[in-house]
Design a protein around this motif. Structure first.
Motif, PDB file in Angstrom:
ATOM      1  N   LYS A  14      52.124  17.257  -8.448  1.00  0.00           N
ATOM      2  CA  LYS A  14      51.308  17.889  -9.487  1.00  0.00           C
ATOM      3  C   LYS A  14      50.606  16.780 -10.263  1.00  0.00           C
ATOM      4  CE  LYS A  14      52.561  22.288  -9.249  1.00  0.00           C
ATOM      5  NZ  LYS A  14      51.644  23.335  -8.960  1.00  0.00           N
ATOM      6  N   THR A  15      49.391  17.056 -10.687  1.00  0.00           N
ATOM      7  CA  THR A  15      48.691  16.124 -11.560  1.00  0.00           C
ATOM      8  C   THR A  15      49.230  16.306 -12.970  1.00  0.00           C
ATOM      9  OG1 THR A  15      46.914  17.678 -12.033  1.00  0.00           O
ATOM     10  CG2 THR A  15      46.611  16.210 -10.122  1.00  0.00           C
ATOM     11  N   VAL A  16      48.874  15.401 -13.873  1.00  0.00           N
ATOM     12  CA  VAL A  16      49.367  15.514 -15.247  1.00  0.00           C
ATOM     13  C   VAL A  16      48.852  16.769 -15.940  1.00  0.00           C
ATOM     14  CG1 VAL A  16      49.822  13.044 -15.555  1.00  0.00           C
ATOM     15  CG2 VAL A  16      47.568  13.978 -16.141  1.00  0.00           C
ATOM     16  N   ASP A  17      47.762  17.333 -15.443  1.00  0.00           N
ATOM     17  CA  ASP A  17      47.271  18.589 -16.037  1.00  0.00           C
ATOM     18  C   ASP A  17      47.809  19.827 -15.315  1.00  0.00           C
ATOM     19  OD1 ASP A  17      45.764  18.716 -13.721  1.00  0.00           O
ATOM     20  OD2 ASP A  17      43.826  18.571 -14.716  1.00  0.00           O
TER      21      ASP A  17
ATOM     22  N   VAL B 139      45.211   5.880  -7.229  1.00  0.00           N
ATOM     23  CA  VAL B 139      45.947   6.989  -7.830  1.00  0.00           C
ATOM     24  C   VAL B 139      46.907   6.428  -8.868  1.00  0.00           C
ATOM     25  CG1 VAL B 139      47.545   8.900  -7.395  1.00  0.00           C
ATOM     26  CG2 VAL B 139      45.808   8.302  -5.677  1.00  0.00           C
ATOM     27  N   ALA B 140      46.839   6.966 -10.086  1.00  0.00           N
ATOM     28  CA  ALA B 140      47.759   6.584 -11.153  1.00  0.00           C
ATOM     29  C   ALA B 140      48.933   7.552 -11.153  1.00  0.00           C
ATOM     30  CB  ALA B 140      47.038   6.614 -12.495  1.00  0.00           C
ATOM     31  N   VAL B 141      50.129   7.036 -11.374  1.00  0.00           N
ATOM     32  CA  VAL B 141      51.339   7.862 -11.353  1.00  0.00           C
ATOM     33  C   VAL B 141      52.040   7.716 -12.697  1.00  0.00           C
ATOM     34  CG1 VAL B 141      53.504   8.354 -10.157  1.00  0.00           C
ATOM     35  CG2 VAL B 141      51.540   7.476  -8.855  1.00  0.00           C
ATOM     36  N   ALA B 142      52.046   8.794 -13.467  1.00  0.00           N
ATOM     37  CA  ALA B 142      52.626   8.800 -14.814  1.00  0.00           C
ATOM     38  C   ALA B 142      54.113   9.107 -14.752  1.00  0.00           C
ATOM     39  CB  ALA B 142      51.916   9.843 -15.673  1.00  0.00           C
ATOM     40  N   GLY B 143      54.902   8.245 -15.355  1.00  0.00           N
ATOM     41  CA  GLY B 143      56.342   8.448 -15.406  1.00  0.00           C
ATOM     42  C   GLY B 143      56.729   9.495 -16.438  1.00  0.00           C
TER      43      GLY B 143
ATOM     44  N   THR C 104      49.981  13.908 -20.729  1.00  0.00           N
ATOM     45  CA  THR C 104      48.763  13.987 -19.921  1.00  0.00           C
ATOM     46  C   THR C 104      48.307  12.617 -19.461  1.00  0.00           C
ATOM     47  OG1 THR C 104      47.367  13.951 -21.882  1.00  0.00           O
ATOM     48  CG2 THR C 104      47.968  16.122 -21.007  1.00  0.00           C
ATOM     49  N   GLY C 105      49.142  11.619 -19.663  1.00  0.00           N
ATOM     50  CA  GLY C 105      48.866  10.293 -19.118  1.00  0.00           C
ATOM     51  C   GLY C 105      47.816   9.525 -19.880  1.00  0.00           C
ATOM     52  N   LEU C 106      47.314   8.510 -19.241  1.00  0.00           N
ATOM     53  CA  LEU C 106      46.320   7.609 -19.819  1.00  0.00           C
ATOM     54  C   LEU C 106      44.937   7.919 -19.289  1.00  0.00           C
ATOM     55  CD1 LEU C 106      48.408   4.343 -19.504  1.00  0.00           C
ATOM     56  CD2 LEU C 106      47.842   5.523 -21.615  1.00  0.00           C
ATOM     57  N   GLN C 107      44.654   9.197 -19.074  1.00  0.00           N
ATOM     58  CA  GLN C 107      43.383   9.582 -18.467  1.00  0.00           C
ATOM     59  C   GLN C 107      42.188   9.067 -19.263  1.00  0.00           C
ATOM     60  OE1 GLN C 107      43.432  13.661 -16.598  1.00  0.00           O
ATOM     61  NE2 GLN C 107      45.068  13.819 -18.104  1.00  0.00           N
ATOM     62  N   GLY C 108      42.269   9.104 -20.588  1.00  0.00           N
ATOM     63  CA  GLY C 108      41.163   8.624 -21.409  1.00  0.00           C
ATOM     64  C   GLY C 108      40.927   7.137 -21.253  1.00  0.00           C
ATOM     65  N   PHE C 109      41.993   6.389 -21.022  1.00  0.00           N
ATOM     66  CA  PHE C 109      41.858   4.946 -20.827  1.00  0.00           C
ATOM     67  C   PHE C 109      41.396   4.625 -19.413  1.00  0.00           C
ATOM     68  CE2 PHE C 109      44.850   5.030 -24.362  1.00  0.00           C
ATOM     69  CZ  PHE C 109      44.309   4.065 -25.190  1.00  0.00           C
ATOM     70  N   ALA C 110      41.914   5.361 -18.449  1.00  0.00           N
ATOM     71  CA  ALA C 110      41.645   5.048 -17.045  1.00  0.00           C
ATOM     72  C   ALA C 110      40.550   5.945 -16.493  1.00  0.00           C
ATOM     73  CB  ALA C 110      42.917   5.181 -16.231  1.00  0.00           C
TER      74      ALA C 110
ATOM     75  N   HIS D  32      45.631  11.316 -11.759  1.00  0.00           N
ATOM     76  CA  HIS D  32      46.874  10.961 -12.449  1.00  0.00           C
ATOM     77  C   HIS D  32      47.938  11.965 -12.040  1.00  0.00           C
ATOM     78  CE1 HIS D  32      45.380   8.000 -15.493  1.00  0.00           C
ATOM     79  NE2 HIS D  32      44.243   8.533 -15.080  1.00  0.00           N
ATOM     80  N   LEU D  33      48.954  11.496 -11.323  1.00  0.00           N
ATOM     81  CA  LEU D  33      50.043  12.363 -10.887  1.00  0.00           C
ATOM     82  C   LEU D  33      51.184  12.310 -11.892  1.00  0.00           C
ATOM     83  CD1 LEU D  33      50.185  11.476  -7.084  1.00  0.00           C
ATOM     84  CD2 LEU D  33      48.914  13.316  -8.221  1.00  0.00           C
ATOM     85  N   ALA D  34      51.853  13.437 -12.080  1.00  0.00           N
ATOM     86  CA  ALA D  34      53.019  13.518 -12.946  1.00  0.00           C
ATOM     87  C   ALA D  34      54.265  13.224 -12.116  1.00  0.00           C
ATOM     88  CB  ALA D  34      53.105  14.902 -13.575  1.00  0.00           C
ATOM     89  N   ASP D  35      55.057  12.276 -12.560  1.00  0.00           N
ATOM     90  CA  ASP D  35      56.274  11.889 -11.841  1.00  0.00           C
ATOM     91  C   ASP D  35      57.465  11.977 -12.789  1.00  0.00           C
ATOM     92  OD1 ASP D  35      57.735  11.024  -9.625  1.00  0.00           O
ATOM     93  OD2 ASP D  35      57.416   8.909 -10.073  1.00  0.00           O
ATOM     94  N   ALA D  36      57.686  13.175 -13.334  1.00  0.00           N
ATOM     95  CA  ALA D  36      58.698  13.387 -14.368  1.00  0.00           C
ATOM     96  C   ALA D  36      60.112  13.050 -13.911  1.00  0.00           C
ATOM     97  CB  ALA D  36      58.637  14.831 -14.863  1.00  0.00           C
TER      98      ALA D  36
END
Length: 182
Positions: free
Chosen positions: A55-58, A105-109, A114-120, A130-134
């Motif tokens: 899943k993506t962060v959204d 691909v960015a992988v958010a821990g 919603t990750g660093l989408q604004g920065f990246a 940005h993938l969610a890796d909870a």
């Protein structure tokens, strides 16, 4: 006349039966056309490393098999990483420099929201997934050492580089050599 109609009907049935069998959903054999042998060989060309869904962060579904055919750069980041907002900008710059030749691909821990989408956000018109890796499933799958870590896979899904975000110069050299630039 009746005999010729019966013969024609039997001939038509005999000709249609094999065609129906070829297109039956229960038939496991190869189909012809767009979903035929070419699609099957393309499915076989997806490296094992890219046979996962996430899943993506959204919250959108993401199928990693869509990344097949090009090198893939995974950047693992986390919510508590002080360097990650600045590293997100560098990751976006890498995506810009190698746009169309490398999937980034960015992988958010856990806890990254919603990750660093604004920065990246790459400037060259591309986008960074940005993938969610909870639960650290992707981090474990790719044996990433922790946050602010890069893992580079070649087009065959082989792990060819891993390093920290602090060393993007070496990573950029590796990407350049991999895709034959410069």
């Amino acid at each position: 006349m009746l005999r010729s109609r019966i013969a024609a009907s039997a001939l038509l049935a005999a000709l249609c039966l094999p065609l129906a069998a070829c297109t039956s959903p229960e038939t496991p054999g190869p189909l012809l056309g767009a979903a035929g042998p070419q699609a099957e060989s393309a499915a076989r060309a997806v490296p094992e490393a890219l046979r996962f869904a996430a899943k993506t962060v959204d919250g959108s579904a993401f199928d990693a098999t869509a990344l097949a055919g090009k090198p893939v750069l995974l950047w693992f980041y986390g919510a508590t990483c002080a360097e990650c907002p600045a590293q997100a900008l560098e990751t976006a710059a890498l995506a810009d420099r190698h746009l169309g030749r490398v999937h980034v691909v960015a992988v958010a821990g856990p806890g990254a929201g919603t990750g660093l989408q604004g920065f990246a956000a790459p400037a060259a018109g591309g986008s960074l997934t940005h993938l969610a890796d909870a639960r650290h499933a992707l981090r474990d799958r790719f044996r990433a050492e922790g946050v602010n870590t890069y893992v580079l896979l070649d087009e065959d899904g082989e792990d060819i580089y891993r390093g920290s975000g602090a060393d993007t110069w070496s990573l950029d050299r590796e990407l350049t050599a991999l895709v034959g630039e410069g």
